[in-house]
Design a protein around this motif. Structure first.
Motif, short mmCIF file in Angstrom:
data_model
loop_
_atom_site.label_atom_id
_atom_site.label_comp_id
_atom_site.label_asym_id
_atom_site.label_seq_id
_atom_site.Cartn_x
_atom_site.Cartn_y
_atom_site.Cartn_z
N LEU A 4 0.85 -1.19 0.00
CA LEU A 4 0.00 0.00 0.00
C LEU A 4 0.88 1.24 0.00
O LEU A 4 1.81 1.34 0.82
CB LEU A 4 -0.90 0.01 1.24
CG LEU A 4 -1.77 -1.23 1.44
CD1 LEU A 4 -2.48 -1.17 2.79
CD2 LEU A 4 -2.79 -1.36 0.32
N GLU A 6 0.54 5.41 0.11
CA GLU A 6 -0.33 6.57 0.26
C GLU A 6 0.27 7.79 -0.45
O GLU A 6 1.49 7.88 -0.63
CB GLU A 6 -0.53 6.93 1.73
CG GLU A 6 -1.18 5.84 2.57
CD GLU A 6 -0.16 5.05 3.36
OE1 GLU A 6 -0.51 4.50 4.41
OE2 GLU A 6 1.00 4.99 2.91
N SER A 21 -4.87 9.45 -1.05
CA SER A 21 -5.14 8.26 -1.85
C SER A 21 -4.19 7.14 -1.46
O SER A 21 -3.10 7.39 -0.93
CB SER A 21 -4.97 8.58 -3.33
OG SER A 21 -5.87 9.59 -3.74
N CYS A 22 -4.63 5.93 -1.76
CA CYS A 22 -3.83 4.75 -1.45
C CYS A 22 -3.88 3.82 -2.66
O CYS A 22 -4.98 3.42 -3.09
CB CYS A 22 -4.39 4.06 -0.22
SG CYS A 22 -3.63 2.47 0.16
N ALA A 23 -2.72 3.52 -3.19
CA ALA A 23 -2.62 2.60 -4.32
C ALA A 23 -2.17 1.24 -3.80
O ALA A 23 -1.17 1.15 -3.07
CB ALA A 23 -1.63 3.13 -5.34
N ARG A 71 -13.67 3.86 -3.09
CA ARG A 71 -12.71 2.95 -3.69
C ARG A 71 -12.98 2.81 -5.18
O ARG A 71 -14.12 2.96 -5.63
CB ARG A 71 -12.76 1.58 -3.01
CG ARG A 71 -14.05 0.81 -3.17
CD ARG A 71 -14.08 -0.42 -2.26
NE ARG A 71 -13.02 -1.36 -2.59
CZ ARG A 71 -12.60 -2.31 -1.75
NH1 ARG A 71 -13.15 -2.43 -0.55
NH2 ARG A 71 -11.64 -3.15 -2.12
N LYS A 75 -8.91 0.45 -10.49
CA LYS A 75 -7.57 1.05 -10.38
C LYS A 75 -6.85 0.65 -9.10
O LYS A 75 -5.77 1.18 -8.81
CB LYS A 75 -7.70 2.58 -10.44
CG LYS A 75 -8.23 3.10 -11.77
CD LYS A 75 -8.26 4.62 -11.79
CE LYS A 75 -8.75 5.14 -13.14
NZ LYS A 75 -8.81 6.62 -13.19
N ASN A 76 -7.44 -0.25 -8.33
CA ASN A 76 -6.82 -0.70 -7.08
C ASN A 76 -6.47 0.48 -6.17
O ASN A 76 -5.38 0.55 -5.61
CB ASN A 76 -5.55 -1.52 -7.36
CG ASN A 76 -5.86 -2.94 -7.74
OD1 ASN A 76 -6.97 -3.25 -8.17
ND2 ASN A 76 -4.89 -3.82 -7.62
N THR A 77 -7.40 1.39 -6.05
CA THR A 77 -7.14 2.55 -5.21
C THR A 77 -8.30 2.81 -4.24
O THR A 77 -9.44 2.44 -4.50
CB THR A 77 -6.93 3.83 -6.05
OG1 THR A 77 -8.07 4.02 -6.89
CG2 THR A 77 -5.67 3.75 -6.89
N HIS A 79 -9.62 6.15 -1.70
CA HIS A 79 -9.43 7.57 -1.43
C HIS A 79 -10.12 7.97 -0.14
O HIS A 79 -11.11 7.36 0.27
CB HIS A 79 -10.01 8.39 -2.59
CG HIS A 79 -9.50 8.03 -3.93
ND1 HIS A 79 -8.23 8.33 -4.36
CD2 HIS A 79 -10.10 7.35 -4.95
CE1 HIS A 79 -8.06 7.87 -5.59
NE2 HIS A 79 -9.18 7.27 -5.97
N CYS A 95 -3.05 3.94 5.34
CA CYS A 95 -3.95 3.07 4.59
C CYS A 95 -3.87 1.66 5.16
O CYS A 95 -2.78 1.20 5.58
CB CYS A 95 -3.54 3.08 3.12
SG CYS A 95 -4.62 2.14 2.03
#
Length: 117
Positions: A4, A6, A21-23, A71, A75-77, A79, A95
């Motif tokens: 993860l 951020e 945001s967190c990818a 979510r 995009k696997n994210t 927010h 995250c």
């Protein structure tokens, strides 16, 4: 394994807004419960918001009506929209991910949010 990362923290004035945001890496992101926690200096880490794989959300009382978690599974994210920010929202925001039925929890490295004039 899930990693993860951020982004989006920073300095904002009271009453302002920010989005963090967190990818997430790895597969099966859509199955994970995602969340945001925060930790202020000298305080314990606390839950801010959670969103399940079904899109159900839950918020800490202190942020209800001001913060919104969302979510994007494509995009696997995940927010966190922070509105009407207060100085007491100042903290490192982390995250979090966990797949229901599994013990393993995943954490990001954190992003600093500072609310100050």
């Amino acid at each position: 394994q899930v990693q993860l990362v951020e982004s989006g923290g920073g300095l904002v004035q009271p009453g302002g807004s920010l989005r963090v945001s967190c990818a997430a890496s790895g597969s099966l992101f859509s199955l994970y419960t995602m969340g945001w926690y925060r930790q202020a200096p000298g305080k314990e880490r606390e839950l801010v918001a959670i969103i399940t794989s079904d899109g159900d959300t839950n918020y800490a009382d202190s942020v209800k009506g001001r913060f919104t978690i969302s979510r994007d599974n494509a995009k696997n994210t995940v927010h966190l929209q922070l509105n009407s920010l207060k100085p007491e929202d100042t903290a490192v925001y982390y995250c979090y991910a966990r797949r229901p039925g599994f013990r393993q929890e995943y954490w990001g490295q954190g992003t600093q949010v500072t609310v100050s004039s």
